[in-house]
Design an enzyme around this catalytic site. Structure first.
Site, PDB file in Angstrom:
ATOM      1  N   HIS A  48       1.015  -1.171   0.159  1.00  0.00           N
ATOM      2  CA  HIS A  48       0.090  -0.068  -0.108  1.00  0.00           C
ATOM      3  C   HIS A  48       0.672   1.358  -0.038  1.00  0.00           C
ATOM      4  O   HIS A  48       0.607   2.311   0.900  1.00  0.00           O
ATOM      5  CB  HIS A  48      -1.090   0.140   1.081  1.00  0.00           C
ATOM      6  CG  HIS A  48      -1.973  -1.013   0.970  1.00  0.00           C
ATOM      7  ND1 HIS A  48      -3.073  -0.904   0.107  1.00  0.00           N
ATOM      8  CD2 HIS A  48      -2.057  -2.234   1.847  1.00  0.00           C
ATOM      9  CE1 HIS A  48      -3.782  -2.316   0.196  1.00  0.00           C
ATOM     10  NE2 HIS A  48      -3.293  -2.980   1.336  1.00  0.00           N
ATOM     11  N   ASN A  75       3.191  10.712   9.467  1.00  0.00           N
ATOM     12  CA  ASN A  75       4.263  10.903   9.966  1.00  0.00           C
ATOM     13  C   ASN A  75       4.929   9.636  10.218  1.00  0.00           C
ATOM     14  O   ASN A  75       4.377   8.515  10.123  1.00  0.00           O
ATOM     15  CB  ASN A  75       4.226  11.293  11.466  1.00  0.00           C
ATOM     16  CG  ASN A  75       3.439  12.784  11.776  1.00  0.00           C
ATOM     17  OD1 ASN A  75       4.350  13.429  11.139  1.00  0.00           O
ATOM     18  ND2 ASN A  75       2.672  13.161  12.526  1.00  0.00           N
TER      19      ASN A  75
END
Length: 530
Positions: free
Chosen positions: A282, A424
């Site tokens: 992904h 992040n």
């Protein structure tokens, strides 16, 4: 829409790519079509023994100015633009001796190829076609009466219609050809305008256009209810768009996106220095490692998160060999992409019929300047590629303790990987392999904890006494806004940290590192990847 057939009596041919030209011209002549041509195209047709009229005979003017002026003439554009059923147009044609042109065949000067081969400024300028786009646009506008071909791939479709319709084309075909013609000139102009912006070092031109050529129409997009297609841009960066697919099912939208992410990441690792492997799921790396050979790099990358690697994309930075190929097919994998592969490796992969094997022919240069774009509602966000590499950064030690040589080696490795993980980002690394990856979280603390948890799971699977984050280093793609994120990394066992720095609370973070005897370095460069 009716068929609205239009008989082709006269064709104007002017092509830089002469693939299939003579066969097509002979077929047209067989239908009784008068051939008009320019320059080298006319010479090639005449050399094949066909009757051809030079465009200068049609216009009454010779080619001039090194061929810059040859088709920009009313007898050309009038023949293309005249509406056949309009009496005023017909009278004007008769009055001025303008003969109709029913078929235009033009492929443009090879501007993109000229730029791609690194030609100089003047050479690129001379390969900007003027007459070609003008004729194409004129013919496409008047597609009710005129057919326009911009590439040899459409020769047969026109010949089929001429054969089926007694020398005529149908409106449905002419409309399809017109749409393609405008798309081609749009892509051509986009390439030119972007080249000019690069030459002028203009990062924000008043108008920005991107164009590409269809590589494949995809079954669907990210989800089955979305339509999708894959286009190649003039940027010939080695990767999924340039790769040769040797086997396996057709690539899907998600396959292409994930394979691009994997290959861009593997490009960070110089094959002359080390073998490397990246496993992506992904669009995020779930395992990255270096090694003395590909099989070692693959096994170490897989050990980071073998659960996520199932059904993933694998990229390697060297010629895929038989030993690595045998290891890779041990688990279900969607795509393997490599610069090249040995015949033995290709044969081994061939045993898995649905596994896609892509050979890109080279690696992308992480330092290359280029553009990336993404759409937002009503707009397009364009930026330069993140071409910062850790080897070029001015790394500064921020803590009392400096990293050891081994720690610094791993810190640079981890920061190289962090560049390719969604923000992040927290990367734990040890001995040039990722041992925990935290990606795409709203909180940096959560990324640190998720990465540590992944390391715990891997340790349990590998039956290790403790997770490999113990004694590891950690990389953060952006600064720690508070000490809590770094403290979570220290709790997981990290002994050294690499981060951009630049937070208002840098001193607080540095103090926390010093209090725990941790080495920390600042790069001054952030690697957000949204």
């Amino acid at each position: 829409m009716t068929d609205h057939p239009r008989r082709v009596t006269r064709a104007l041919l002017s092509v830089s790519d002469k693939t299939g030209l003579i066969e097509f011209a002979k077929a047209l002549a067989g239908h009784g079509v008068e051939l008009v041509s320019t320059g080298g195209t006319a010479k090639a047709i005449a050399a094949a023994g066909l009757q051809v009229k030079d465009v200068s005979e049609l216009t009454g003017f010779p080619e001039m100015m090194d061929g810059r002026v040859k088709t920009l003439h009313p007898k050309v554009h009038g023949g293309l633009l005249a509406i056949r059923d309009n009496k005023e147009h017909a009278d004007a044609m008769k009055s001025h001796g303008i003969a109709p042109i029913d078929l235009l065949v033009v492929n443009l000067y090879p501007f993109e190829a000229t730029v791609d081969k690194g030609a100089g400024y003047e050479d690129c300028i001379e390969n900007i076609d003027i007459g070609g786009p003008a004729m194409i646009r004129a013919a496409a506008k008047n597609h009710d009466d005129v057919a326009v071909i911009v590439e040899a791939a459409d020769y047969q479709a026109v010949l089929d219609e001429l054969a089926a319709n007694k020398g005529a084309t149908t409106l449905s075909l002419r409309r399809r050809l017109a749409a393609k013609a405008y798309a081609r000139t749009a892509a051509y102009d986009a390439a030119i305008s972007n080249w000019f912006a690069t030459q002028l070092k203009d990062n924000a031109p008043d108008f920005r256009a991107f164009g590409g050529r269809l590589i494949q129409s995809l079954r669907y997009g990210e989800n089955p209810h979305q339509t999708a297609a894959f286009y190649a841009t003039p940027d010939k960066r080695p990767g999924v768009s340039t790769a040769r697919q040797l086997q396996g099912k057709e690539l899907s939208y998600n396959n292409i996106n994930d394979t691009d992410a994997a290959y861009e990441c593997i490009g960070e690792f110089d094959p002359k220095r080390t073998a490397a492997c990246v496993i992506v799921k992904h669009a995020n790396p779930c395992g990255v490692a270096e090694g003395p050979d590909l099989i070692t790099a693959y096994r170490r990358a897989l050990a980071c998160d073998s659960t996520s690697a199932f059904g993933g994309i694998i990229a390697v930075n060297r010629t895929l060999d038989a030993e690595a190929a045998r290891a890779i097919i041990g688990i279900f994998t969607e795509v393997i992409i490599a610069p090249d592969a040995t015949e033995e490796a290709i044969a081994i992969i061939g045993g898995k019929k649905n596994l896609r094997l892509l050979l890109a022919g080279g690696l992308p240069d992480p330092r290359t300047i280029g553009l990336t774009a993404k759409t937002v509602a009503g707009g397009l966000l364009v930026q330069s590629r993140d071409n910062a590499v850790v080897e070029d950064m001015d790394i500064k030690v921020a803590t009392k303790r400096a990293p050891t040589d081994a720690e610094m080696r791993d810190l640079k490795f981890a920061f190289r990987v962090a560049k390719h993980v969604k923000s992040n980002t927290i990367i734990y690394a040890k001995d040039l392999a990722t041992v925990g990856i935290g990606a795409g979280q709203m909180s940096r603390v959560d990324s640190a904890r998720i990465a540590a948890r992944k390391a715990l799971d891997a340790a349990a699977e590998l039956k290790l006494a403790e997770p490999l984050t113990k004694g590891s280093v950690v990389a953060s793609d952006a600064f720690f806004p508070f000490a809590d994120g770094m403290l979570a990394c220290i709790e997981a066992g990290a002994t050294a940290v690499i981060q951009p720095g630049g937070s208002m609370r840098d001193e607080e973070v540095i103090k926390a590192a010093d209090d725990h005897g941790i080495a920390m370095v600042f790069t001054g460069t952030r690697h957000f990847r949204h």
